[in-house]
Write a protein that holds these residues in place. Structure first.
Motif, mmCIF file in Angstrom:
data_model
loop_
_atom_site.group_PDB
_atom_site.id
_atom_site.type_symbol
_atom_site.label_atom_id
_atom_site.label_comp_id
_atom_site.label_asym_id
_atom_site.label_seq_id
_atom_site.Cartn_x
_atom_site.Cartn_y
_atom_site.Cartn_z
ATOM 1 N N ILE A 202 0.841 -1.204 0.000
ATOM 2 C CA ILE A 202 0.000 0.000 0.000
ATOM 3 C C ILE A 202 0.877 1.255 0.000
ATOM 4 O O ILE A 202 0.575 2.240 -0.696
ATOM 5 N N ILE A 203 1.973 1.230 0.748
ATOM 6 C CA ILE A 203 2.887 2.375 0.782
ATOM 7 C C ILE A 203 3.474 2.617 -0.611
ATOM 8 O O ILE A 203 3.549 3.758 -1.081
ATOM 9 N N ARG A 204 3.890 1.544 -1.282
ATOM 10 C CA ARG A 204 4.502 1.697 -2.601
ATOM 11 C C ARG A 204 3.531 2.279 -3.629
ATOM 12 O O ARG A 204 3.943 2.982 -4.562
ATOM 13 N N SER A 205 2.261 2.014 -3.478
ATOM 14 C CA SER A 205 1.275 2.516 -4.448
ATOM 15 C C SER A 205 0.744 3.904 -4.088
ATOM 16 O O SER A 205 -0.007 4.499 -4.867
ATOM 17 N N GLU A 207 0.541 7.922 -3.474
ATOM 18 C CA GLU A 207 1.079 9.140 -4.062
ATOM 19 C C GLU A 207 1.443 10.159 -2.989
ATOM 20 O O GLU A 207 2.320 11.001 -3.186
ATOM 21 N N ASP A 208 0.762 10.061 -1.854
ATOM 22 C CA ASP A 208 0.948 11.047 -0.790
ATOM 23 C C ASP A 208 0.697 10.368 0.550
ATOM 24 O O ASP A 208 0.076 9.294 0.617
ATOM 25 N N LEU A 209 1.160 10.981 1.623
ATOM 26 C CA LEU A 209 0.977 10.429 2.954
ATOM 27 C C LEU A 209 -0.509 10.258 3.294
ATOM 28 O O LEU A 209 -0.894 9.321 4.002
ATOM 29 N N SER A 210 -1.328 11.152 2.762
ATOM 30 C CA SER A 210 -2.761 11.073 3.028
ATOM 31 C C SER A 210 -3.408 9.830 2.412
ATOM 32 O O SER A 210 -4.532 9.471 2.767
ATOM 33 N N ASP A 211 -2.713 9.153 1.502
ATOM 34 C CA ASP A 211 -3.235 7.919 0.910
ATOM 35 C C ASP A 211 -3.112 6.729 1.862
ATOM 36 O O ASP A 211 -3.780 5.701 1.668
ATOM 37 N N ILE A 212 -2.261 6.848 2.859
ATOM 38 C CA ILE A 212 -2.052 5.723 3.780
ATOM 39 C C ILE A 212 -2.417 6.048 5.220
ATOM 40 O O ILE A 212 -2.415 5.177 6.084
ATOM 41 N N ALA A 213 -2.733 7.344 5.497
ATOM 42 C CA ALA A 213 -2.976 7.740 6.887
ATOM 43 C C ALA A 213 -3.916 8.933 6.948
ATOM 44 O O ALA A 213 -4.061 9.689 5.978
ATOM 45 N N ASP A 214 -4.563 9.092 8.099
ATOM 46 C CA ASP A 214 -5.476 10.213 8.344
ATOM 47 C C ASP A 214 -4.778 11.299 9.142
ATOM 48 O O ASP A 214 -4.044 11.011 10.099
ATOM 49 N N LEU A 215 -5.012 12.542 8.778
ATOM 50 C CA LEU A 215 -4.530 13.678 9.542
ATOM 51 C C LEU A 215 -5.362 13.788 10.826
ATOM 52 O O LEU A 215 -6.587 13.805 10.774
ATOM 53 N N VAL A 216 -4.698 13.836 11.988
ATOM 54 C CA VAL A 216 -5.411 13.902 13.273
ATOM 55 C C VAL A 216 -4.870 15.072 14.094
ATOM 56 O O VAL A 216 -3.712 15.463 13.956
ATOM 57 N N PRO A 217 -5.694 15.657 14.968
ATOM 58 C CA PRO A 217 -5.241 16.804 15.761
ATOM 59 C C PRO A 217 -4.311 16.405 16.902
ATOM 60 O O PRO A 217 -3.359 17.121 17.220
#
Length: 319
Positions: A202-205, A207-217
């Motif tokens: 999934i990391i290799r595919s 394009e951006d960090l937001s493709d593998i993780a959610d922005l959290v406060p």
């Protein structure tokens, strides 16, 4: 001669400006801030002084409780992101416990806080088990600064606990207050928490960090108990074994004994266990650390104060 402008970036990266910004944010909420809160820790066989960046002290208008904000600051550059791995365990097997992030401690007072007094902070909190920094400008990935910040906060907790217990058992009886402790690692970096589906493929595919993780406060990360930390805690509490001779502690112990269903929670037993049982993790005091992005610090502070206020509103005085 042209002045060297590199000092500006060096000064910013020192975290000194960040500490001041965080101090101002705390002060705006009526929190008294001290810089470089010192604590003792063994290093290479010698007892040395260490410190965390900020210690904030807050009392409500009636001075009915004491809330400690422990802050370690990490200034990072704009291209730096913090990525945390989501806890893969089901709630039944997770090491993270609801109500343990904001420590609510009444054992050494005549005030009884409601059960799960601070659970509201954890109910909608994001949980993580590990974190790394990603420098998107050069591709480097490392975890030393996150580990260092968590370690600094964890190792100061015994001394903070000791100081608050001393205030409880050596103050005037009317000033015998329950206390809360909130350890927070504050960073200028954005925080990301991995999706449930997370793998090398999934990391290799992505394009951006937001493709593998959610922005959290903000989020909570587990501070794992180690034999080294257990011995550190034992050494610190052993130095204050004379607390057991306090007359006020004896009185409080007697009062709570009439009401306490669990003898191990009596103040004298708590102290004895903290002194004599380095193998026990005492997760309610030492296990969970908050990580917060700078621009989300104010709502976190507000939420913590609100929860502490509600806890005291629903407390009762023992006699």
């Amino acid at each position: 001669m042209t002045e060297n402008k590199k000092w500006k970036e060096k000064l910013i990266s020192s975290s000194l400006p960040l500490e001041y910004v965080v101090s101002k944010k705390l002060a705006d909420y009526g929190i008294a801030v001290s810089n470089d809160y010192a604590y003792s820790r063994e290093d290479a066989g010698l007892l040395k002084d260490f410190s965390i960046d900020l210690h904030g002290n807050y009392w409500d208008e009636e001075c009915s409780y004491h809330l400690n904000f422990l802050i370690e600051c990490k200034q990072r550059h704009d291209k730096n992101k913090w990525l945390f791995i989501r806890d893969p365990n089901t709630p039944d097997f997770s090491a993270l416990t609801l109500g343990y992030t904001l420590r609510a401690i009444d054992n050494f007072t005549k005030i009884e806080l409601p059960t799960n007094a601070t659970i509201a902070l954890d109910e909608n909190m994001n949980y993580a088990v590990k974190g790394v920094e990603i420098d998107t400008s050069n591709g480097n990935v490392y975890d030393s600064e996150i580990k260092h910040g968590i370690s600094q906060l964890a190792y100061c907790l015994p001394d903070v606990l000791i100081n608050n217990i001393a205030n409880c058992i050596y103050s005037h009886p009317e000033d015998n207050l329950p206390f809360f402790i909130a350890p927070i690692l504050v960073t200028t970096s954005d925080l990301y928490l991995t999706h449930d589906k997370f793998s090398a493929e999934i990391i290799r595919s992505a394009e951006d960090l937001s493709d593998i993780a959610d922005l959290v406060p903000y989020l909570v990360i587990e501070n794992q108990h180690t034999p080294g930390f257990g011995m550190h805690r034992k050494q610190r509490f052993s130095s204050f074994e004379y607390f057991l001779e306090s007359k006020q502690l004896e009185i409080i112990n007697g009062i709570r004994k009439k009401h306490e269903k669990h003898p191990f929670l009596l103040p004298q037993e708590r102290l004895l266990d903290l002194i004599n049982q380095p193998h026990q993790p005492f997760s309610e005091y030492f296990s969970q650390i908050i990580v917060c992005s700078l621009h989300n610090l104010e709502p976190l502070i507000e939420k913590i104060i609100e929860i502490a206020d509600n806890a005291l509103m629903n407390s009762k005085k023992l006699s």
